[in-house]
Each structure stands twice: as structure tokens, then as C-alpha cells.
Write a protein that holds these residues in place. Structure first.
Motif, PDB file in Angstrom:
ATOM      1  N   GLY A   6       0.874  -1.607  -0.009  1.00 46.88           N
ATOM      2  CA  GLY A   6      -0.253   0.091   0.089  1.00 46.88           C
ATOM      3  C   GLY A   6       0.679   1.517  -0.288  1.00 46.88           C
ATOM      4  O   GLY A   6       0.798   1.781  -0.832  1.00 46.88           O
ATOM      5  N   THR A  15      -1.748   1.318  -8.800  1.00 44.95           N
ATOM      6  CA  THR A  15      -2.842   0.294  -8.057  1.00 44.95           C
ATOM      7  C   THR A  15      -2.140   0.096  -7.216  1.00 44.95           C
ATOM      8  O   THR A  15      -1.228  -1.452  -7.773  1.00 44.95           O
ATOM      9  CB  THR A  15      -3.691   0.434  -8.656  1.00 44.95           C
ATOM     10  N   VAL A  16      -2.757  -0.870  -5.622  1.00 51.35           N
ATOM     11  CA  VAL A  16      -1.902  -1.998  -5.309  1.00 51.35           C
ATOM     12  C   VAL A  16      -2.181  -3.427  -6.613  1.00 51.35           C
ATOM     13  O   VAL A  16      -1.484  -3.829  -6.652  1.00 51.35           O
ATOM     14  CB  VAL A  16      -2.589  -2.530  -4.247  1.00 51.35           C
TER      15      VAL A  16
END
Length: 256
Positions: A6, A15-16
Motif C-alpha cells: 500500500g 494501484t495495489v
């Protein structure tokens, strides 16, 4: 020091899900994992991610990015070669973006004047002259007037052939006005006033209705504004003053 998935996603602006995908395909495998199996990224991982995002920004597919970075990691391409390659790619990208920006700017200027021509057509019609040289100033001065709006409406409809006819009229008028001055014609003479009237009618025909009062104001501006004066004097030294006087004389005889 290591970072969670994260945290890395926040640092890099990805994005993750993207980081999970890079891990799954072996492009960016985190150096550590917690006992619970959570990914932890070291500084070296962040460096690799920065390189990945660099090549992705340049449009490289992921398999090629992996090959480039693996060559560097295994010593097949040393850091200097890698940096030189990045510099070359960035320079090429900058040049491409500059060309794109210039094209967009050109299109914006063309829309400002309503000139809907390709660059090739514009060069064919105007040569090295810039038809939008005073476009921004014209919009600032007269943007709210009906004359300006009418000029925009008309210009937006013109084809390449229309602009060629317009430019041919300008060239012919210029040649005859210069000849008049070379022959010593006075600005208050009949010939000069006739050419001034032709100048007014050209504006009315191609751009907006130009009554004699407005034409008189334009003539004054051709002398008062050094840029317009330079434009007309580039045709022949003294032409701006001569034309301004001829316009005034012609306006006087039509409004007396």
C-alpha cells in the motif's frame, strides 16, 4: 527499511492491483515477505519500479521492460549504457511531444483566425507570411464586436482556393500600390484614393463590413501601431503613412 504494498502504491502513484500483477509475472518481485505472506519492498525494489514506470511511460510492453531491466541486473548492460539508452529515449520522446505541442498550438491559432488549412496548404497559400501574426491582439481589441464575429464566421468557411484568391488580390494590390509610390503618386491623388477604396472593399468582401469611418480608424492604426506600420512598410518604405493619408482622403470625399 522496507515498505508495504500500500505504501509503495502511494509513493509511485500506481494501484495495489498493478503491483500484484508485476509480482505475479516476475517483473517486480518484492525482496521480502512477512510471516503472513504480505509483500515488503526494499529500496532496490523501488528503484526497479521507477525504471519499470519510466519504460511504461515511453510505451514499452511489459515483456520488453523485463528484458531491459534483467540485462542491466545481470551485467549484460552496465549502468552507463542503461542511462544513455534512457537519455536517448527521453530525448526522442521530448522531441515527439514538442512536435505534438506545436501541432496543437498551430491548430489552436488556426481556429482563432478560423483558418482551417493543413500546414502544407497554409504554406502554399501564405508562404513565409504568418496570417495569425496579430490574431491574439485582434481578439483582445475587437473580440466582442460584431465585425470580429463576422470575420470569424466568414474565415471559417473559406477553402484553400478561397484563401489563394484572397492572397492573390492582396499581392496584386500591393504591387500596384508600390508602383504608384515609385511613380511619385500623391496619397491625396485620384489613383491613391482608388487603391484605398479597393483596400476597404477587400476588407468588406472577405472579412467584415468596413464603412469609411471604420476604414479611417484602421488607417490611423496602421501608422500609430508600430507593428502594423512595420508590416506595411515592409512592402515599401513609407507605405504605411502613404496609405493612411490615402484612406483619410478617400473617407473624406465619401463622407463629406
Amino acid at each position: 527499511m522496507s515498505y508495504s504494498v500500500g505504501q509503495v502504491a502511494g509513493f509511485a502513484g500506481v494501484t495495489v492491483r498493478t503491483l500484484h500483477h508485476y509480482d505475479e509475472i516476475g517483473l517486480l518481485v518484492p525482496s521480502e515477505r512477512t510471516r503472513a505472506g504480505h509483500r515488503r519492498y526494499a529500496d532496490a525494489d523501488l528503484d526497479r519500479l521507477q525504471q519499470i514506470l519510466f519504460y511504461r511511460e515511453l510505451g514499452f510492453p511489459l515483456d520488453e521492460v523485463a528484458a531491459l531491466l534483467d540485462d542491466q541486473a545481470t551485467g549484460k548492460a552496465d549502468a552507463r549504457v542503461h542511462l544513455r539508452r534512457q537519455h536517448e529515449l527521453l530525448t526522442a520522446r521530448i522531441e515527439k511531444l514538442q512536435k505534438m505541442a506545436a501541432a496543437v498550438e498551430h491548430a489552436m491559432e488556426a481556429r482563432t483566425m478560423g483558418i482551417n488549412l493543413t500546414p502544407e496548404e497554409r504554406f502554399e497559400v501564405f508562404g513565409d507570411k504568418d496570417p495569425e501574426q496579430y490574431a491574439e491582439e485582434a481578439e483582445q481589441r475587437w473580440g466582442g464586436t460584431e465585425a470580429y464575429a463576422e470575420s470569424q464566421r466568414r474565415a471559417a468557411r473559406y477553402t484553400k482556393e478561397d484563401w489563394k484568391r484572397l492572397q492573390a488580390e492582396v499581392d496584386d494590390w500591393t504591387e500596384r500600390y508600390v508602383a504608384l509610390m515609385d511613380e511619385g503618386g500623391e496619397p491625396t491623388g485620384e489613383a491613391a484614393m482608388a487603391l484605398a477604396e479597393e483596400h476597404r472593399l477587400h476588407i468588406s468582401t472577405w472579412f467584415y463590413e468596413c464603412p469609411h469611418g471604420m476604414h479611417r480608424c484602421l488607417g490611423a492604426m496602421y501608422v500609430a501601431d508600430e507593428r502594423f506600420k512595420a508590416f506595411y512598410d515592409s512592402m515599401r518604405p513609407g507605405l504605411a503613412d502613404h496609405l493612411s493619408e490615402a484612406i483619410t482622403a478617400n473617407a473624406d470625399r465619401h463622407t463629406a
